[in-house]
Scaffold this motif. Structure first.
Motif, PDB file in Angstrom:
ATOM      1  N   ILE A 106      50.284  -7.395 -62.093  1.00  0.00           N
ATOM      2  CA  ILE A 106      48.940  -6.542 -62.162  1.00  0.00           C
ATOM      3  C   ILE A 106      47.987  -7.333 -62.740  1.00  0.00           C
ATOM      4  O   ILE A 106      48.090  -8.372 -63.631  1.00  0.00           O
ATOM      5  CB  ILE A 106      49.444  -5.515 -63.057  1.00  0.00           C
ATOM      6  CG1 ILE A 106      48.558  -4.317 -63.451  1.00  0.00           C
ATOM      7  CG2 ILE A 106      50.157  -6.085 -64.599  1.00  0.00           C
ATOM      8  CD1 ILE A 106      49.081  -3.200 -64.309  1.00  0.00           C
ATOM      9  N   SER A 107      46.926  -6.845 -62.512  1.00  0.00           N
ATOM     10  CA  SER A 107      45.343  -7.327 -62.814  1.00  0.00           C
ATOM     11  C   SER A 107      44.429  -6.185 -63.337  1.00  0.00           C
ATOM     12  O   SER A 107      44.873  -5.207 -62.959  1.00  0.00           O
ATOM     13  CB  SER A 107      44.921  -8.432 -61.959  1.00  0.00           C
ATOM     14  OG  SER A 107      44.496  -7.696 -60.723  1.00  0.00           O
ATOM     15  N   GLN A 108      43.396  -6.439 -63.692  1.00  0.00           N
ATOM     16  CA  GLN A 108      42.149  -5.500 -63.953  1.00  0.00           C
ATOM     17  C   GLN A 108      41.190  -5.865 -62.884  1.00  0.00           C
ATOM     18  O   GLN A 108      40.240  -6.676 -62.998  1.00  0.00           O
ATOM     19  CB  GLN A 108      41.649  -5.896 -65.266  1.00  0.00           C
ATOM     20  CG  GLN A 108      42.499  -5.138 -66.379  1.00  0.00           C
ATOM     21  CD  GLN A 108      42.029  -4.874 -67.571  1.00  0.00           C
ATOM     22  OE1 GLN A 108      42.225  -3.842 -68.148  1.00  0.00           O
ATOM     23  NE2 GLN A 108      41.632  -5.755 -68.426  1.00  0.00           N
ATOM     24  N   PRO A 109      41.195  -5.449 -61.592  1.00  0.00           N
ATOM     25  CA  PRO A 109      40.563  -5.618 -60.440  1.00  0.00           C
ATOM     26  C   PRO A 109      38.949  -5.560 -60.851  1.00  0.00           C
ATOM     27  O   PRO A 109      38.158  -6.262 -60.191  1.00  0.00           O
ATOM     28  CB  PRO A 109      40.780  -4.507 -59.534  1.00  0.00           C
ATOM     29  CG  PRO A 109      42.089  -3.958 -59.781  1.00  0.00           C
ATOM     30  CD  PRO A 109      42.243  -4.098 -61.372  1.00  0.00           C
ATOM     31  N   ASP A 138      36.682 -12.839 -65.821  1.00  0.00           N
ATOM     32  CA  ASP A 138      37.878 -13.244 -65.060  1.00  0.00           C
ATOM     33  C   ASP A 138      38.758 -14.342 -65.381  1.00  0.00           C
ATOM     34  O   ASP A 138      38.711 -15.210 -64.923  1.00  0.00           O
ATOM     35  CB  ASP A 138      37.520 -13.123 -63.451  1.00  0.00           C
ATOM     36  CG  ASP A 138      38.686 -13.112 -62.266  1.00  0.00           C
ATOM     37  OD1 ASP A 138      39.818 -13.087 -62.733  1.00  0.00           O
ATOM     38  OD2 ASP A 138      38.406 -13.351 -61.196  1.00  0.00           O
ATOM     39  N   ASN A 139      39.889 -13.928 -66.344  1.00  0.00           N
ATOM     40  CA  ASN A 139      40.561 -14.964 -66.850  1.00  0.00           C
ATOM     41  C   ASN A 139      41.869 -14.141 -67.118  1.00  0.00           C
ATOM     42  O   ASN A 139      42.270 -13.112 -67.169  1.00  0.00           O
ATOM     43  CB  ASN A 139      39.690 -15.672 -68.121  1.00  0.00           C
ATOM     44  CG  ASN A 139      39.614 -14.381 -69.089  1.00  0.00           C
ATOM     45  OD1 ASN A 139      40.310 -13.697 -69.761  1.00  0.00           O
ATOM     46  ND2 ASN A 139      38.216 -14.591 -69.568  1.00  0.00           N
ATOM     47  N   GLY A 140      42.853 -15.159 -67.651  1.00  0.00           N
ATOM     48  CA  GLY A 140      44.100 -14.790 -67.765  1.00  0.00           C
ATOM     49  C   GLY A 140      44.335 -13.876 -68.910  1.00  0.00           C
ATOM     50  O   GLY A 140      44.959 -12.908 -69.150  1.00  0.00           O
ATOM     51  N   TRP A 141      43.613 -13.979 -69.964  1.00  0.00           N
ATOM     52  CA  TRP A 141      43.479 -13.026 -71.301  1.00  0.00           C
ATOM     53  C   TRP A 141      43.294 -11.937 -70.788  1.00  0.00           C
ATOM     54  O   TRP A 141      43.887 -10.689 -71.162  1.00  0.00           O
ATOM     55  CB  TRP A 141      42.948 -13.708 -72.265  1.00  0.00           C
ATOM     56  CG  TRP A 141      43.055 -13.108 -73.713  1.00  0.00           C
ATOM     57  CD1 TRP A 141      43.979 -13.201 -74.628  1.00  0.00           C
ATOM     58  CD2 TRP A 141      42.254 -11.736 -74.141  1.00  0.00           C
ATOM     59  NE1 TRP A 141      44.043 -12.305 -75.631  1.00  0.00           N
ATOM     60  CE2 TRP A 141      43.244 -11.461 -75.629  1.00  0.00           C
ATOM     61  CE3 TRP A 141      41.156 -11.106 -73.705  1.00  0.00           C
ATOM     62  CZ2 TRP A 141      42.353 -10.283 -76.211  1.00  0.00           C
ATOM     63  CZ3 TRP A 141      40.749  -9.960 -74.281  1.00  0.00           C
ATOM     64  CH2 TRP A 141      41.307  -9.477 -75.602  1.00  0.00           C
ATOM     65  N   ASN A 142      42.159 -11.494 -70.486  1.00  0.00           N
ATOM     66  CA  ASN A 142      41.688 -10.218 -69.973  1.00  0.00           C
ATOM     67  C   ASN A 142      42.646  -9.437 -68.965  1.00  0.00           C
ATOM     68  O   ASN A 142      43.046  -8.480 -69.162  1.00  0.00           O
ATOM     69  CB  ASN A 142      40.145 -10.546 -69.480  1.00  0.00           C
ATOM     70  CG  ASN A 142      39.235 -10.159 -70.472  1.00  0.00           C
ATOM     71  OD1 ASN A 142      38.933  -9.585 -71.212  1.00  0.00           O
ATOM     72  ND2 ASN A 142      38.164 -11.449 -70.378  1.00  0.00           N
ATOM     73  N   HIS A 150      35.994  -5.543 -70.701  1.00  0.00           N
ATOM     74  CA  HIS A 150      36.601  -6.914 -71.170  1.00  0.00           C
ATOM     75  C   HIS A 150      36.369  -7.102 -72.776  1.00  0.00           C
ATOM     76  O   HIS A 150      36.877  -8.077 -73.304  1.00  0.00           O
ATOM     77  CB  HIS A 150      35.669  -8.123 -70.477  1.00  0.00           C
ATOM     78  CG  HIS A 150      34.033  -8.304 -70.976  1.00  0.00           C
ATOM     79  ND1 HIS A 150      33.113  -7.328 -70.578  1.00  0.00           N
ATOM     80  CD2 HIS A 150      33.627  -8.749 -72.069  1.00  0.00           C
ATOM     81  CE1 HIS A 150      32.296  -7.345 -71.266  1.00  0.00           C
ATOM     82  NE2 HIS A 150      32.265  -8.532 -71.971  1.00  0.00           N
ATOM     83  N   LYS A 151      35.798  -6.117 -73.480  1.00  0.00           N
ATOM     84  CA  LYS A 151      35.651  -6.073 -74.953  1.00  0.00           C
ATOM     85  C   LYS A 151      36.750  -4.946 -75.419  1.00  0.00           C
ATOM     86  O   LYS A 151      36.625  -4.534 -76.505  1.00  0.00           O
ATOM     87  CB  LYS A 151      34.346  -5.614 -75.411  1.00  0.00           C
ATOM     88  CG  LYS A 151      33.396  -6.919 -75.056  1.00  0.00           C
ATOM     89  CD  LYS A 151      31.931  -6.424 -75.843  1.00  0.00           C
ATOM     90  CE  LYS A 151      30.970  -7.843 -75.463  1.00  0.00           C
ATOM     91  NZ  LYS A 151      29.730  -7.343 -76.186  1.00  0.00           N
ATOM     92  N   PHE A 152      37.647  -4.679 -74.528  1.00  0.00           N
ATOM     93  CA  PHE A 152      38.599  -3.630 -74.981  1.00  0.00           C
ATOM     94  C   PHE A 152      39.909  -4.085 -74.759  1.00  0.00           C
ATOM     95  O   PHE A 152      40.693  -4.063 -73.780  1.00  0.00           O
ATOM     96  CB  PHE A 152      38.383  -2.623 -74.031  1.00  0.00           C
ATOM     97  CG  PHE A 152      38.879  -0.989 -74.697  1.00  0.00           C
ATOM     98  CD1 PHE A 152      39.182  -1.073 -75.708  1.00  0.00           C
ATOM     99  CD2 PHE A 152      38.507   0.162 -73.946  1.00  0.00           C
ATOM    100  CE1 PHE A 152      39.747   0.222 -76.341  1.00  0.00           C
ATOM    101  CE2 PHE A 152      38.841   1.323 -74.487  1.00  0.00           C
ATOM    102  CZ  PHE A 152      39.551   1.431 -75.606  1.00  0.00           C
ATOM    103  N   PRO A 153      40.499  -4.809 -75.862  1.00  0.00           N
ATOM    104  CA  PRO A 153      41.950  -5.289 -75.861  1.00  0.00           C
ATOM    105  C   PRO A 153      42.828  -4.354 -75.740  1.00  0.00           C
ATOM    106  O   PRO A 153      42.555  -3.019 -76.021  1.00  0.00           O
ATOM    107  CB  PRO A 153      42.048  -6.146 -77.061  1.00  0.00           C
ATOM    108  CG  PRO A 153      40.631  -6.423 -77.794  1.00  0.00           C
ATOM    109  CD  PRO A 153      39.832  -5.388 -77.092  1.00  0.00           C
ATOM    110  N   SER A 154      44.142  -4.407 -75.174  1.00  0.00           N
ATOM    111  CA  SER A 154      45.052  -3.421 -74.901  1.00  0.00           C
ATOM    112  C   SER A 154      45.437  -2.787 -76.198  1.00  0.00           C
ATOM    113  O   SER A 154      45.854  -1.579 -76.072  1.00  0.00           O
ATOM    114  CB  SER A 154      46.321  -4.171 -74.219  1.00  0.00           C
ATOM    115  OG  SER A 154      46.966  -5.227 -74.846  1.00  0.00           O
ATOM    116  N   ASP A 155      45.591  -3.377 -77.266  1.00  0.00           N
ATOM    117  CA  ASP A 155      45.907  -2.531 -78.622  1.00  0.00           C
ATOM    118  C   ASP A 155      44.826  -1.789 -79.173  1.00  0.00           C
ATOM    119  O   ASP A 155      45.265  -0.568 -79.356  1.00  0.00           O
ATOM    120  CB  ASP A 155      46.360  -3.577 -79.634  1.00  0.00           C
ATOM    121  CG  ASP A 155      45.339  -4.527 -79.739  1.00  0.00           C
ATOM    122  OD1 ASP A 155      44.197  -4.543 -79.401  1.00  0.00           O
ATOM    123  OD2 ASP A 155      45.594  -5.688 -80.674  1.00  0.00           O
TER     124      ASP A 155
END
Length: 359
Positions: free
Chosen positions: A43-46, A54-58, A165-170
């Motif tokens: 899964i990724s964020q298209p 566009d990097n692993g952390w995001n 990209h400024k919205f972490p999953s937590d």
């Protein structure tokens, strides 16, 4: 982590976006006594592909949110679910000691509560006038069955909405609960000083705030654990001998004041003697506590790298740590030692691949 705290869990599900031969080989070689189920979800964020973000952390933020769905579907009858980063040190016995039936029967999430970034205000509906609170994912998010069921039912929305990209999953999880399920304050329970968003080394060396905690409220987790700090925490939380294990989770890094070289310093159980800020001369543990007798321990010995030996005498009546006596090279504490439990050999690793379906 596979050779430290993960060995104290019967089995662990690991969620990954991909798995190459090098990583798999490393895990096989360094699995210790852990029992790992590797779940590969591509899964990724298209919306981030081709951008500067566009990097692993995001992209991993989407993996975090979708893991709630897969965890619930695999184990729908568990009472609690714990979601951790791969650089988080977790104390399972501490968590068990904190959970009661009232909590288990409600829709709650626990952890280190923070205030979210101002940039995500646009995602909240209705708009808020108070701080947007969330549980820091790095320190670990503990979710009860009742809340995870609600999250899982609408997981496709959680994973695909509120993307930035400024919205972490937590933070995304907190926004989702607040917007879709109900006011976030009704579902979040804070564990200040127990779940930690940083490592003990960072909290001491950079911030000077490794907080003590009341007896009966032990550490649950530390985040951003790397290199030697992994082993330091392992030495503070476990003893393995003669096919037995002793869990020191309820004492690990508990802080008390003690005399040391003509001054008063902090002693973090099993971890270190230190001043307000760690210096090169700080005194760290160099071994796990060792029993005097493997059949019926009366005390445990633990050596530190400043030529000091600590003795934990099993004559205490509570989880309180009491200094009995000390000298230049030895400290004697009275504690209620945990009972040894059988060491179970469960070394195992398996892999399962998924085709991600947002529905």
């Amino acid at each position: 982590m596979t050779q430290t705290w993960m060995q104290n869990i019967p089995e662990i599900d690991v969620y990954m976006q991909s798995l190459d031969n090098e990583t798999y080989g490393y895990l096989q070689k360094n699995i210790g006594n852990s029992n790992l189920h590797l779940n590969i979800i591509p899964i990724s964020q298209p919306c981030l592909i081709g951008t500067t973000n566009d990097n692993g952390w995001n992209h991993a933020q989407a993996l975090h949110t979708v893991s709630y769905k897969y965890a619930y579907e695999k184990n729908p009858n568990k009472k609690i679910y714990v979601f951790l980063d791969d650089d988080t040190y977790f104390f399972p016995q501490s968590l068990i000691s904190q959970i009661n039936s009232e909590v288990l029967n409600g829709p709650y999430a626990f952890g280190c509560v923070y205030g979210s970034y101002i940039e995500i205000e646009k995602f909240y509906n209705p708009k808020r006038t108070s701080n947007h609170v969330f549980i820091n994912g790095g320190g670990g998010i503990v979710v009860t069955k009742e809340l995870l069921k609600l999250i899982s039912e609408k997981n496709s929305l959680l994973t695909t909405a509120f993307v930035s990209h400024k919205f972490p999953s937590d933070m995304k999880l907190a926004t989702f609960i607040d917007s879709i399920i109900g006011p976030i304050e009704n579902y979040l329970l804070a564990w200040p000083g127990q779940s930690n968003a940083e490592s003990p080394y960072t909290l001491i060396a950079e911030l000077g705030i490794l907080k003590t905690f009341p007896v009966g409220f032990p550490r649950i987790s530390f985040h951003h654990i790397i290199d030697e700090d992994v082993q330091r925490l392992w030495r503070s939380s476990s003893s393995i001998f003669a096919n037995k294990t002793v869990y020191w989770d309820n004492f690990s890094t508990q802080v008390i004041k003690v005399p040391f070289d003509d001054e008063i310093v902090n002693f973090a159980f099993g971890y270190a003697f230190y001043n307000d800020k760690l210096q090169n001369e700080s005194c760290f543990s160099i071994e796990n506590p060792v029993p005097d007798n493997i059949e019926a321990p009366k005390y445990y010995r633990q050596r530190y790298n400043c030529n000091v030996t600590v003795y934990y005498h099993c004559n205490g009546k509570s989880n309180e740590i009491i200094l009995e006596k000390f000298s230049n090279d030895a400290y004697h504490f009275s504690i209620q030692c945990p009972s040894p439990v059988p060491y179970i050999n469960k070394r195992h690793i398996d892999v399962k691949y998924f085709d991600y379906d947002p529905n």
